[in-house]
Scaffold this motif. Sequence first.
Motif, mmCIF file in Angstrom:
data_model
loop_
_atom_site.group_PDB
_atom_site.id
_atom_site.type_symbol
_atom_site.label_atom_id
_atom_site.label_comp_id
_atom_site.label_asym_id
_atom_site.label_seq_id
_atom_site.Cartn_x
_atom_site.Cartn_y
_atom_site.Cartn_z
ATOM 1 N N VAL A 12 0.722 36.424 -52.224
ATOM 2 C CA VAL A 12 0.638 34.816 -52.732
ATOM 3 C C VAL A 12 1.623 34.092 -51.765
ATOM 4 C CG1 VAL A 12 1.384 33.337 -53.825
ATOM 5 C CG2 VAL A 12 -0.831 34.446 -54.336
ATOM 6 N N LEU A 13 2.951 34.774 -51.546
ATOM 7 C CA LEU A 13 3.974 34.325 -51.139
ATOM 8 C C LEU A 13 3.745 34.083 -49.733
ATOM 9 C CD1 LEU A 13 6.396 33.057 -51.118
ATOM 10 C CD2 LEU A 13 7.602 35.204 -51.225
ATOM 11 N N GLU A 14 3.390 34.804 -49.305
ATOM 12 C CA GLU A 14 3.067 35.621 -47.512
ATOM 13 C C GLU A 14 2.409 34.600 -47.435
ATOM 14 O OE1 GLU A 14 1.428 38.483 -44.212
ATOM 15 O OE2 GLU A 14 1.816 39.197 -46.627
ATOM 16 N N TYR A 15 1.099 33.981 -47.709
ATOM 17 C CA TYR A 15 -0.158 33.181 -47.489
ATOM 18 C C TYR A 15 0.698 31.947 -48.256
ATOM 19 C CZ TYR A 15 -4.461 31.194 -47.234
ATOM 20 O OH TYR A 15 -5.740 30.601 -46.809
ATOM 21 N N ASP B 295 17.176 30.139 -47.843
ATOM 22 C CA ASP B 295 17.185 31.607 -47.897
ATOM 23 C C ASP B 295 16.120 32.613 -48.587
ATOM 24 O OD1 ASP B 295 16.655 30.637 -50.636
ATOM 25 O OD2 ASP B 295 18.691 31.323 -51.475
ATOM 26 N N LEU B 296 15.199 32.576 -48.197
ATOM 27 C CA LEU B 296 14.306 33.110 -48.365
ATOM 28 C C LEU B 296 13.382 33.874 -47.026
ATOM 29 C CD1 LEU B 296 11.663 34.014 -50.569
ATOM 30 C CD2 LEU B 296 10.254 31.790 -49.834
ATOM 31 N N ARG B 297 13.373 35.307 -47.580
ATOM 32 C CA ARG B 297 12.645 36.012 -46.034
ATOM 33 C C ARG B 297 11.955 36.652 -46.048
ATOM 34 N NH1 ARG B 297 16.394 35.705 -41.172
ATOM 35 N NH2 ARG B 297 15.000 37.996 -41.428
ATOM 36 N N LEU B 298 10.797 36.717 -45.639
ATOM 37 C CA LEU B 298 9.827 37.942 -45.983
ATOM 38 C C LEU B 298 9.563 38.626 -44.885
ATOM 39 C CD1 LEU B 298 6.629 36.998 -48.338
ATOM 40 C CD2 LEU B 298 6.121 37.892 -46.270
ATOM 41 N N ASP B 299 9.267 39.905 -44.635
ATOM 42 C CA ASP B 299 8.579 40.943 -43.909
ATOM 43 C C ASP B 299 7.231 41.405 -44.094
ATOM 44 O OD1 ASP B 299 8.555 42.908 -41.957
ATOM 45 O OD2 ASP B 299 10.596 42.742 -41.658
ATOM 46 N N PRO B 300 5.831 40.550 -43.708
ATOM 47 C CA PRO B 300 5.328 41.520 -44.177
ATOM 48 C C PRO B 300 4.689 43.119 -43.801
ATOM 49 C CG PRO B 300 4.965 39.292 -43.034
ATOM 50 C CD PRO B 300 6.184 39.640 -42.596
ATOM 51 N N PRO C 227 -3.587 32.242 -37.078
ATOM 52 C CA PRO C 227 -2.941 31.101 -36.352
ATOM 53 C C PRO C 227 -1.789 32.399 -36.219
ATOM 54 C CG PRO C 227 -4.113 29.282 -37.473
ATOM 55 C CD PRO C 227 -4.673 31.046 -38.170
ATOM 56 N N ALA C 228 -1.060 32.822 -34.922
ATOM 57 C CA ALA C 228 -0.169 32.779 -34.841
ATOM 58 C C ALA C 228 0.972 32.376 -35.484
ATOM 59 C CB ALA C 228 0.325 32.812 -33.412
ATOM 60 N N LEU C 229 1.479 33.720 -35.946
ATOM 61 C CA LEU C 229 3.146 32.923 -36.590
ATOM 62 C C LEU C 229 3.621 34.114 -36.585
ATOM 63 C CD1 LEU C 229 1.467 33.767 -40.857
ATOM 64 C CD2 LEU C 229 1.905 31.632 -39.216
ATOM 65 N N PRO C 230 5.531 34.237 -37.300
ATOM 66 C CA PRO C 230 6.917 34.430 -36.609
ATOM 67 C C PRO C 230 6.821 36.065 -37.744
ATOM 68 C CG PRO C 230 7.205 32.916 -38.187
ATOM 69 C CD PRO C 230 5.803 32.715 -37.603
ATOM 70 N N PRO C 231 6.795 37.126 -36.686
ATOM 71 C CA PRO C 231 7.207 38.094 -37.857
ATOM 72 C C PRO C 231 7.743 38.483 -39.023
ATOM 73 C CG PRO C 231 8.470 38.517 -36.284
ATOM 74 C CD PRO C 231 8.477 37.251 -35.688
ATOM 75 N N VAL C 232 8.938 37.943 -38.854
ATOM 76 C CA VAL C 232 9.796 37.256 -40.478
ATOM 77 C C VAL C 232 9.211 36.058 -40.802
ATOM 78 C CG1 VAL C 232 11.248 37.933 -41.425
ATOM 79 C CG2 VAL C 232 11.044 39.620 -39.829
ATOM 80 N N LEU C 233 8.581 35.838 -41.837
ATOM 81 C CA LEU C 233 9.193 34.208 -43.010
ATOM 82 C C LEU C 233 10.167 33.673 -43.216
ATOM 83 C CD1 LEU C 233 5.398 34.693 -43.848
ATOM 84 C CD2 LEU C 233 5.755 33.510 -41.496
ATOM 85 N N VAL C 234 10.529 32.639 -42.419
ATOM 86 C CA VAL C 234 12.045 32.102 -43.267
ATOM 87 C C VAL C 234 11.576 30.976 -43.554
ATOM 88 C CG1 VAL C 234 14.581 32.401 -42.646
ATOM 89 C CG2 VAL C 234 12.877 33.767 -41.386
ATOM 90 N N HIS C 235 12.039 30.366 -45.019
ATOM 91 C CA HIS C 235 11.471 29.559 -45.869
ATOM 92 C C HIS C 235 13.599 28.779 -46.410
ATOM 93 C CE1 HIS C 235 10.506 25.684 -46.881
ATOM 94 N NE2 HIS C 235 11.449 25.645 -48.448
#
Length: 224
Positions: free
Chosen positions: A157-160, A131-136, A121-129
């Motif tokens: 694991v964090l990305e998933y 103050d946490l930011r993850l750029d796959p 499923p489509a996800l944004p290019p940067v995952l944000v929750h």
Amino acid sequence: MRVLVAEDHAELAASVARVLRREGMAVDVVHDGAAAIERTSLLDYDVVVLDRDLPGVHGDEVCRSLVSRTRRTRVLMLTASGTIADRVSGLSLGADDYLPKPFAYAELVARIRALGRRAQPALPPVLVHGDLRLDPAQRIATRAGMRLALSPKEFAVLEYLLGAGGRVVPAEELLERVWDEATDPFTTTVKATMNRLRSKLGPPPLIETVQQGGYRIGDAHAPS
């Protein structure tokens, strides 16, 4: 991302698997077409890296089998022949992408990541929750602006979990999607990785344990 590498040249297959694992992918390897069909009938892969000239069952037949059985798995076909006619015929079989040998590993990784995004499923290019930011794509995770020193498995694991959008993810699902077939299904590796990840994320805790359920990204102020 879970990837199957179907390549009859053992040294090349091992090298590709090594590179992809460094990128945080769960990778299984087979060396012939029959094994590729068997493995994909048992496990749900995001991407299959498929050598077109596999022994036994030809790569073309493997591709046809995959296309007829699943709409989610993406196929990246590899071949020693890079002519336009070969590329057209490979794509006509249902392959999603085509890469001639020899290839640069950086390009292979980029193509697999692109196919993996199409498989999910489509996800944004940067995952944000919070103050946490993850750029796959850049393989960078930060919290409160500070870069986190995560191992490939911790990052995966964090990305998933972030991609699950708050859904409870069972440990068995994490084991299947983040680790490869060499991992003992009764191992405590998921719990150990989760403990290290929580320690690196720091307070307030972000990852909740749901009894008899699994793990999820929760409210930053919720107890772990």
